[in-house]
Design a protein around this motif. Structure first.
Motif, PDB file in Angstrom:
ATOM      1  N   ASN A  91       0.826  -1.206   0.000  1.00 49.50           N
ATOM      2  CA  ASN A  91       0.000   0.000   0.000  1.00 49.50           C
ATOM      3  C   ASN A  91       0.861   1.258   0.000  1.00 49.50           C
ATOM      4  OD1 ASN A  91      -2.819  -0.653  -0.047  1.00 49.50           O
ATOM      5  ND2 ASN A  91      -2.684  -1.409   2.049  1.00 49.50           N
ATOM      6  N   GLY A  92       1.912   1.243   0.827  1.00 48.99           N
ATOM      7  CA  GLY A  92       2.776   2.418   0.930  1.00 48.99           C
ATOM      8  C   GLY A  92       3.502   2.736  -0.357  1.00 48.99           C
ATOM      9  N   ALA A  93       4.067   1.714  -0.990  1.00 46.55           N
ATOM     10  CA  ALA A  93       4.816   1.933  -2.231  1.00 46.55           C
ATOM     11  C   ALA A  93       3.903   2.402  -3.354  1.00 46.55           C
ATOM     12  CB  ALA A  93       5.544   0.655  -2.629  1.00 46.55           C
ATOM     13  N   VAL A  94       2.730   1.789  -3.478  1.00 48.12           N
ATOM     14  CA  VAL A  94       1.780   2.197  -4.514  1.00 48.12           C
ATOM     15  C   VAL A  94       1.296   3.616  -4.245  1.00 48.12           C
ATOM     16  CG1 VAL A  94      -0.470   1.713  -5.564  1.00 48.12           C
ATOM     17  CG2 VAL A  94       1.078  -0.171  -5.007  1.00 48.12           C
ATOM     18  N   LEU A  95       1.039   3.929  -2.974  1.00 49.69           N
ATOM     19  CA  LEU A  95       0.595   5.272  -2.595  1.00 49.69           C
ATOM     20  C   LEU A  95       1.620   6.331  -2.981  1.00 49.69           C
ATOM     21  CD1 LEU A  95      -1.136   7.329  -0.891  1.00 49.69           C
ATOM     22  CD2 LEU A  95       0.236   6.598   1.077  1.00 49.69           C
ATOM     23  N   VAL A  96       2.870   6.133  -2.576  1.00 51.91           N
ATOM     24  CA  VAL A  96       3.907   7.134  -2.844  1.00 51.91           C
ATOM     25  C   VAL A  96       4.164   7.245  -4.345  1.00 51.91           C
ATOM     26  CG1 VAL A  96       6.310   7.787  -2.436  1.00 51.91           C
ATOM     27  CG2 VAL A  96       4.940   6.825  -0.568  1.00 51.91           C
ATOM     28  N   ASP A  97       4.179   6.113  -5.044  1.00 53.44           N
ATOM     29  CA  ASP A  97       4.361   6.137  -6.497  1.00 53.44           C
ATOM     30  C   ASP A  97       3.259   6.964  -7.155  1.00 53.44           C
ATOM     31  OD1 ASP A  97       5.505   5.209  -9.062  1.00 53.44           O
ATOM     32  OD2 ASP A  97       3.657   4.040  -9.204  1.00 53.44           O
ATOM     33  N   GLY A  98       2.018   6.762  -6.718  1.00 53.67           N
ATOM     34  CA  GLY A  98       0.910   7.523  -7.285  1.00 53.67           C
ATOM     35  C   GLY A  98       1.013   9.006  -6.994  1.00 53.67           C
ATOM     36  N   LEU A  99       1.405   9.351  -5.760  1.00 50.23           N
ATOM     37  CA  LEU A  99       1.559  10.765  -5.407  1.00 50.23           C
ATOM     38  C   LEU A  99       2.652  11.426  -6.246  1.00 50.23           C
ATOM     39  CD1 LEU A  99       1.247  10.559  -1.502  1.00 50.23           C
ATOM     40  CD2 LEU A  99      -0.357  11.668  -3.067  1.00 50.23           C
ATOM     41  N   MET A 100       3.732  10.697  -6.489  1.00 53.77           N
ATOM     42  CA  MET A 100       4.814  11.246  -7.294  1.00 53.77           C
ATOM     43  C   MET A 100       4.402  11.391  -8.764  1.00 53.77           C
ATOM     44  SD  MET A 100       7.445  11.966  -5.400  1.00 53.77           S
ATOM     45  CE  MET A 100       6.152  12.631  -4.347  1.00 53.77           C
ATOM     46  N   ARG A 101       3.560  10.494  -9.235  1.00 55.47           N
ATOM     47  CA  ARG A 101       3.135  10.526 -10.638  1.00 55.47           C
ATOM     48  C   ARG A 101       2.153  11.660 -10.918  1.00 55.47           C
ATOM     49  NH1 ARG A 101       3.754   5.671 -13.770  1.00 55.47           N
ATOM     50  NH2 ARG A 101       4.704   3.960 -12.574  1.00 55.47           N
ATOM     51  N   GLY A 102       1.213  11.881  -9.995  1.00 51.31           N
ATOM     52  CA  GLY A 102       0.182  12.859 -10.326  1.00 51.31           C
ATOM     53  C   GLY A 102      -0.659  13.330  -9.167  1.00 51.31           C
ATOM     54  N   GLY A 103      -0.152  13.238  -7.927  1.00 50.15           N
ATOM     55  CA  GLY A 103      -0.874  13.754  -6.785  1.00 50.15           C
ATOM     56  C   GLY A 103      -1.927  12.803  -6.241  1.00 50.15           C
ATOM     57  N   ARG A 170       4.440  -9.224 -11.065  1.00 46.53           N
ATOM     58  CA  ARG A 170       3.968  -8.507 -12.255  1.00 46.53           C
ATOM     59  C   ARG A 170       3.190  -7.251 -11.867  1.00 46.53           C
ATOM     60  NH1 ARG A 170       2.756 -13.819 -14.029  1.00 46.53           N
ATOM     61  NH2 ARG A 170       0.515 -13.498 -13.717  1.00 46.53           N
ATOM     62  N   LEU A 171       2.410  -7.324 -10.782  1.00 45.17           N
ATOM     63  CA  LEU A 171       1.670  -6.143 -10.317  1.00 45.17           C
ATOM     64  C   LEU A 171       2.626  -5.041  -9.861  1.00 45.17           C
ATOM     65  CD1 LEU A 171      -1.409  -7.136  -8.090  1.00 45.17           C
ATOM     66  CD2 LEU A 171      -1.391  -5.754 -10.167  1.00 45.17           C
ATOM     67  N   LEU A 172       3.670  -5.431  -9.150  1.00 45.33           N
ATOM     68  CA  LEU A 172       4.570  -4.450  -8.539  1.00 45.33           C
ATOM     69  C   LEU A 172       5.523  -3.814  -9.543  1.00 45.33           C
ATOM     70  CD1 LEU A 172       5.412  -6.354  -5.227  1.00 45.33           C
ATOM     71  CD2 LEU A 172       3.832  -4.428  -5.534  1.00 45.33           C
ATOM     72  N   THR A 173       5.770  -4.485 -10.666  1.00 43.19           N
ATOM     73  CA  THR A 173       6.676  -3.895 -11.662  1.00 43.19           C
ATOM     74  C   THR A 173       6.079  -2.641 -12.304  1.00 43.19           C
ATOM     75  OG1 THR A 173       5.806  -5.441 -13.325  1.00 43.19           O
ATOM     76  CG2 THR A 173       7.854  -6.055 -12.207  1.00 43.19           C
ATOM     77  N   LYS A 174       4.807  -2.390 -12.068  1.00 36.56           N
ATOM     78  CA  LYS A 174       4.186  -1.171 -12.596  1.00 36.56           C
ATOM     79  C   LYS A 174       4.558   0.064 -11.779  1.00 36.56           C
ATOM     80  CE  LYS A 174       0.346  -3.778 -14.589  1.00 36.56           C
ATOM     81  NZ  LYS A 174      -1.108  -4.022 -14.629  1.00 36.56           N
ATOM     82  N   ILE A 175       5.165  -0.157 -10.615  1.00 40.55           N
ATOM     83  CA  ILE A 175       5.653   0.960  -9.794  1.00 40.55           C
ATOM     84  C   ILE A 175       6.947   1.492 -10.403  1.00 40.55           C
ATOM     85  CG2 ILE A 175       6.586   1.580  -7.529  1.00 40.55           C
ATOM     86  CD1 ILE A 175       4.781  -0.541  -6.306  1.00 40.55           C
TER      87      ILE A 175
END
Length: 382
Positions: A91-103, A170-175
């Motif tokens: 959850n944390g990695a996906v969250l931070v990745d999303g915030l960095m990509r576009g808020g 495979r899911l996590l490589t999208k980060i």
């Protein structure tokens, strides 16, 4: 007077030694007010700086997803740090990745994509159909003959053929890990346990990877250890669920919101072999976390009394223990999509209620009393 000073010194040494063992390296130096730069990195003016501590819990991490979705809806909250273990690490990695990509909106979208991917993976969720998410959450996998037959085989992961085809990988490589490692706006820490030395390793922005996330969520009874730098790693919940101190060294003076997945209490003591085992695992996966918070409670007691150079951290907890304590532990292995959506809705509703009741406390005071974590006899000697 001598006795009092000796008790104080022992208490300080106990707290600081424990924090050092748990990864609070060089804490007095990092937490001095002159080093407050890291605390403000990424924080927008006028917004409340918040760090998040996200517990592991398999599919129950979808509850955390719901809480995060609600927090991201609040324009006054600025997430500046995240620590997570197992599902909390994902959850944390996906969250931070999303915030960095576009808020915040991108982060919400990425979290939903991730959990929909979890629901689409092969797993024990395939045993369920035509059942509500709430009913599935309350249904032990042990009541399903196919699951019982699989468990009866009592096979080690090393008894099965090795496979590099991991749907989670495979899911996590999208980060975008390159972006995560380069950015300094949001501090991210992830915990895993060295299966050989029993020591925990805390991964940060600079060395986070797919393997680090998989290691943090590696249940040893289901998966082979994840090898990183020649060492085997298991689930981080064994040594920190999550690891709190290493994150707080980087951001004194913030609010830490703990999103708790595992209930502390159960309605009654377990009696069956299965329930006894499950409860013992639940306790062991949380013992280090509560011990770490207890050590922090001692340090913050000195802060309140002006006897410590440490900065003030305000603690909060978001939980739905009264509901989630009714879910069997095996439901954490259930990736049935309606169950995940039910937990998401429960998390979002819980987060909404928490903000309505406690939102004004952010930046002002704690809503969780850490001092209650330690017996009164300890305080009597300080």
């Amino acid at each position: 007077m001598i006795g009092k000073i000796t008790s104080e010194m022992i208490s300080r040494r106990w707290a600081l030694s424990l924090l050092g063992a748990l990864g609070f390296v060089a804490a007095p130096t990092v937490l001095r007010p002159s080093n407050a730069k890291a605390q403000t990195a990424g924080a927008a003016p006028g917004r409340r700086k918040v760090a998040l501590a996200l517990q592991g819990g398999g599919s129950h991490g979808a509850f955390t997803w719901g809480v995060l979705d609600r927090l991201l809806d609040d324009a006054t909250i600025d997430i500046v740090g995240v620590t997570g273990t197992s599902a909390g690490a994902m959850n944390g990695a996906v969250l931070v990745d999303g915030l960095m990509r576009g808020g915040p909106e991108q982060a919400r979208s990425e979290l939903r994509r991730y959990w929909q991917g979890v629901g689409a993976m092969p797993g024990f969720g395939s045993f369920f159909s035509n059942m509500s998410g709430e009913e599935a959450a309350r249904t032990p996998l042990e009541s399903i003959p196919a699951y019982v037959e699989a468990v009866k085989k009592n096979l080690s992961p090393y008894d099965l053929p090795a496979s590099n085809d991991n749907p989670m990988r495979r899911l996590l490589t999208k980060i975008d890990f390159d972006r995560l490692r380069l950015q300094e706006e949001i501090q991210l820490t992830v915990c895993a346990t060295n299966a050989r030395t029993a020591r925990r390793r805390v991964f940060t922005n600079h060395d986070l990877s797919v393997d680090a996330l998989l290691a943090s969520a590696c249940l040893p009874q289901l998966f082979r250890a994840v090898e990183i730098d020649g060492e085997p790693y298991w689930d981080g919940a064994l040594t920190g669920n999550p690891a709190v101190a290493p994150l707080l060294t980087k951001m004194p003076g913030c609010d830490l919101i703990i999103v708790r997945v595992d209930p502390v209490n159960r309605p009654e003591a377990p009696r069956s072999v299965r329930d006894i085992y499950n409860r013992s695992v639940e306790i062991s996966h949380n013992a280090t976390f509560w011990l770490e918070l207890g050590a922090l409670a001692v340090v913050l007691r000195f802060v309140d009394e002006g006897r410590s150079p440490f900065g003030r951290v305000r603690f909060h907890v978001v939980e739905a223990s009264s509901v989630m304590e009714r879910f069997p532990m095996s439901s954490k292995l259930n990736n049935y999509p309606p169950l995940l959506e039910y937990l998401f809705n429960l998390g979002r509703q819980t987060g909404d209620a928490w903000i309505a009741q406690n939102g004004d406390a952010l930046g002002q005071r704690s809503t969780m009393d850490l001092q209650q974590l330690l017996p009164g006899s300890i305080w009597n000697n300080i």
